[in-house]
Motif scaffolding. Structure first.
Motif, short mmCIF file in Angstrom:
data_model
loop_
_atom_site.label_atom_id
_atom_site.label_comp_id
_atom_site.label_asym_id
_atom_site.label_seq_id
_atom_site.Cartn_x
_atom_site.Cartn_y
_atom_site.Cartn_z
N ALA A 64 36.58 25.78 44.79
CA ALA A 64 36.65 26.10 46.21
C ALA A 64 36.42 27.58 46.49
O ALA A 64 36.30 27.98 47.65
CB ALA A 64 38.01 25.68 46.77
N GLY A 65 36.36 28.41 45.44
CA GLY A 65 36.14 29.84 45.62
C GLY A 65 37.28 30.66 45.04
O GLY A 65 38.12 30.15 44.29
N VAL A 66 37.30 31.95 45.40
CA VAL A 66 38.30 32.87 44.85
C VAL A 66 39.70 32.46 45.32
O VAL A 66 39.94 32.25 46.51
CB VAL A 66 38.00 34.32 45.29
CG1 VAL A 66 39.10 35.26 44.81
CG2 VAL A 66 36.65 34.78 44.76
N THR A 67 40.60 32.36 44.35
CA THR A 67 41.97 31.88 44.61
C THR A 67 42.95 32.83 43.93
O THR A 67 42.63 33.47 42.93
CB THR A 67 42.13 30.45 44.08
OG1 THR A 67 41.10 29.62 44.66
CG2 THR A 67 43.49 29.88 44.41
N CYS A 68 44.15 32.92 44.49
CA CYS A 68 45.19 33.79 43.94
C CYS A 68 46.16 32.97 43.11
O CYS A 68 46.53 31.85 43.48
CB CYS A 68 45.92 34.50 45.08
SG CYS A 68 47.10 35.75 44.53
N PHE A 69 46.60 33.56 41.98
CA PHE A 69 47.50 32.87 41.06
C PHE A 69 48.62 33.81 40.61
O PHE A 69 48.44 35.03 40.54
CB PHE A 69 46.75 32.38 39.83
CG PHE A 69 45.71 31.34 40.13
CD1 PHE A 69 46.04 30.00 40.17
CD2 PHE A 69 44.40 31.72 40.42
CE1 PHE A 69 45.09 29.04 40.47
CE2 PHE A 69 43.43 30.77 40.71
CZ PHE A 69 43.79 29.43 40.74
N LEU A 70 49.76 33.22 40.27
CA LEU A 70 50.87 33.94 39.67
C LEU A 70 50.87 33.64 38.18
O LEU A 70 50.93 32.48 37.77
CB LEU A 70 52.20 33.51 40.29
CG LEU A 70 53.42 34.31 39.81
CD1 LEU A 70 53.37 35.74 40.34
CD2 LEU A 70 54.71 33.63 40.24
N VAL A 71 50.80 34.71 37.39
CA VAL A 71 50.74 34.57 35.93
C VAL A 71 51.94 35.29 35.32
O VAL A 71 52.05 36.52 35.43
CB VAL A 71 49.44 35.16 35.37
CG1 VAL A 71 49.42 35.07 33.84
CG2 VAL A 71 48.22 34.44 35.95
N PRO A 72 52.87 34.58 34.68
CA PRO A 72 53.99 35.24 34.01
C PRO A 72 53.56 35.77 32.65
O PRO A 72 52.74 35.16 31.96
CB PRO A 72 55.02 34.13 33.87
CG PRO A 72 54.19 32.88 33.73
CD PRO A 72 52.96 33.10 34.58
N ARG A 73 54.11 36.91 32.26
CA ARG A 73 53.80 37.44 30.92
C ARG A 73 54.51 36.64 29.84
O ARG A 73 54.00 36.51 28.71
CB ARG A 73 54.24 38.90 30.84
CG ARG A 73 53.48 39.86 31.72
CD ARG A 73 52.12 40.24 31.16
NE ARG A 73 52.20 40.76 29.81
CZ ARG A 73 52.64 41.97 29.47
NH1 ARG A 73 53.08 42.79 30.41
NH2 ARG A 73 52.66 42.36 28.21
N VAL A 74 55.70 36.13 30.15
CA VAL A 74 56.49 35.35 29.19
C VAL A 74 56.77 33.99 29.82
O VAL A 74 57.12 33.91 31.00
CB VAL A 74 57.80 36.06 28.83
CG1 VAL A 74 58.61 35.22 27.83
CG2 VAL A 74 57.52 37.45 28.23
#
Length: 542
Positions: A228-238
């Motif tokens: 669908a195109g550019v999307t925002c995500f939350l990425v945890p380090r741990v």
């Protein structure tokens, strides 16, 4: 005969209250945060101590070290910091510079936070990057209410704990954004990082980011492409089970300044992620974070200007040349007063925008319309002015200012950053044009604010010239920088007339709007009230 007698030298500026700044304190009251004066006083006193100033030096001179592997060869992608970094971070978080206003019901809480950020940036700018990013992450994270419910309390908590652990096992968290790629830079729609949806609703991210700052953070807000195109995500380090997510710190950037803050190239090797907002709507989501950090860029630049002119004025009160202290030399007085005028105009604008921000997040639409355009204009101009300001402040020290021990080279190296961060000059200028085109009401909100100064011939004339420049949108990009510069100047002039010191306002209008000056600092008119202006920047040591 004694061969090494030290005399006619300045002394370190320790023991002064960094918050002893009339523009800051008057703005705090005017913009609705008078209740925070005690906290501001305490933080300003702390920031001026020898111990804290030394922490700033140590953090800058001992940058972080990347530890990609442990001693046995396991991938850990960790960072090692000097203890000074952790002490500065502990104080910043304890004083709510990171996310406290999002959980504080007080009207004016964002204004108080802006004032604290201004004060604490005076100590060391690098560690304020993760503080700023954490503050800015909350509005974007709220596009995913379930995630916000989990993580927002930890992003606004007053406890700092360095190092990596399972996020929910830490008393407080830090966040950052990860957008920039080699082929795109500010053109974030050119991102090639991909996110693939999994059966359980999570995503896996695969790609390379060319520049991500504050990489010690616990949570990353990452842009990636979906169908669908550019999307925002939350990425945890741990991850929840304590294992490291597949976020690889490839190398740290060797930067001009801001050296205590780790900025890195990152590879995501199918890293676990959760979506924030709708697929394909990542740019509007991340822009909520970007706008918050743009305000902090302006605050940081204003803080840097204040530090520069105060340090220069302090030096000039102790150093003699040709039989008189520098502060008593007419030419030096002109230079210092010109630096002070620039600094006060920046600080006054910063406080007005902080007030508009506070009221806009509480639902004031008129303030939101003013802020949309004024922030873009102010970020462009104030951040552009800082490098020349820092160079002139350094030059007030002569050769001593070129020596690292003076701390002025650190200030100078830092000064170009805020003009680049969150959109360099052209990007900021195009953002102004975009705001005008999409929301014409922001233009009228801007000029309505300027008009509050009342009849003022120099401001009125400049406004007419700006409106003429805006009439022909065919060449808007060609003249954008010139028009935006004039917009910033009339806004600053209006605020100075309404709220500023009379001597500063008169000098600003005569030099910046009427053209009674040269092209460098120190060319104010002889009619300037130099004594009144300099009294506002000469620090009083405790």
């Amino acid at each position: 005969m004694q061969t090494h007698e030290v005399f006619n030298q300045s002394v370190p500026l320790y023991g002064h209250n960094v918050a002893a700044d009339a523009t800051l304190l008057e703005g705090l009251v005017r913009e609705g945060a008078e209740w925070a004066l005690g906290d501001i006083e305490r933080l300003g006193t702390l920031a001026g101590t020898e111990q804290v100033q030394e922490l700033g030096r140590l953090a800058n001179e001992n940058p972080p070290i990347l530890r990609p592997y442990d001693r046995f060869g396991h991938r850990i992608d960790d960072l090692e910091f000097h203890p000074a970094w952790h002490e500065l971070m502990t104080a910043a978080v304890a004083n709510g510079l990171h996310g406290a206003p999002w959980s504080d019901p007080h009207a004016g809480s964002h204004v108080a936070r802006a004032a604290k950020f201004y004060i604490w940036s005076n100590v060391e700018a690098g560690h304020t990057c993760p503080i700023s990013a954490t503050y800015a992450a909350v509005p974007a994270l709220r596009d995913a209410p379930d995630l916000a419910a989990i993580y927002e309390p930890l992003l606004s908590n007053s406890s700092y704990e360095g190092g990596l652990r399972t996020p929910l096992d830490k008393p407080g968290l830090l966040a950052t954004m990860s957008m920039t790629e080699k082929q795109g830079g500010s053109d974030i729609r050119a991102n090639t990082t991909r996110a693939t949806r999994q059966p359980d609703g999570t995503y896996r991210i695969l790609g390379h980011k060319w520049f991500t700052s504050a990489t010690m953070a616990d949570l990353y807000l990452v842009l990636a492409q979906t169908d669908a195109g550019v999307t925002c995500f939350l990425v945890p380090r741990v991850l929840e089970d304590g294992t490291r997510n597949n976020v690889r710190l490839m190398r740290l950037k060797d930067k001009l300044g801001n050296r205590s803050n780790p900025s890195a190239e990152i590879e995501y090797e199918n890293a676990l992620a959760w979506r924030i907002g709708e697929e394909g709507r990542g740019v509007p989501t991340i822009i909520k974070m970007v706008n918050m950090t743009r305000l902090d860029c302006l605050i940081g630049a204003a803080s840097g200007m204040r530090r520069g002119v105060v340090q220069a004025a302090h030096h000039a009160t102790h150093r003699k040349a040709f039989g008189r202290h520098l502060i008593d030399q007419p030419l030096m007085r002109n230079v210092l007063a010109d630096l002070a005028v620039e600094s006060e105009a920046a600080s006054l604008l910063m406080m007005r925008l902080a007030g508009a921000h506070d009221r806009s997040v509480r639902g004031d639409r008129a303030e939101a319309e003013f802020l949309r355009l004024a922030l873009a204009v102010g970020k462009y101009w104030v951040c552009k002015r800082w490098p020349a300001h820092a160079a002139e402040a350094l030059e007030c020290f002569g050769g001593n200012g070129f020596i690292e021990e003076s701390q002025m080279p650190r200030l100078f190296r830092e000064s170009p950053l805020n003009g680049i961060w969150e959109g360099s000059g052209n990007v900021a200028a195009l953002d102004v044009l975009r705001a005008m085109g999409k929301n014409p009401q922001t233009v009228e909100a801007f000029f309505a604010e300027v008009a509050l100064a009342g009849p003022e011939p120099s401001i009125d004339r400049a406004v007419r010239e700006i409106r003429t420049g805006l009439a022909d949108l065919a060449d808007a990009e060609i003249v954008a920088r010139l028009v935006i510069e004039r917009m910033a100047l009339v806004l600053q002039a209006s605020l100075l007339v309404r709220y500023g010191d009379h001597a500063v306002a008169d000098a600003f209008i005569a030099s910046r709007l009427d053209g009674h000056r040269g092209s460098v600092y120190g060319t104010l008119s002889g009619a300037t009230d130099f004594a009144a202006i300099l009294d506002r920047v000469i620090p009083q040591a405790g």
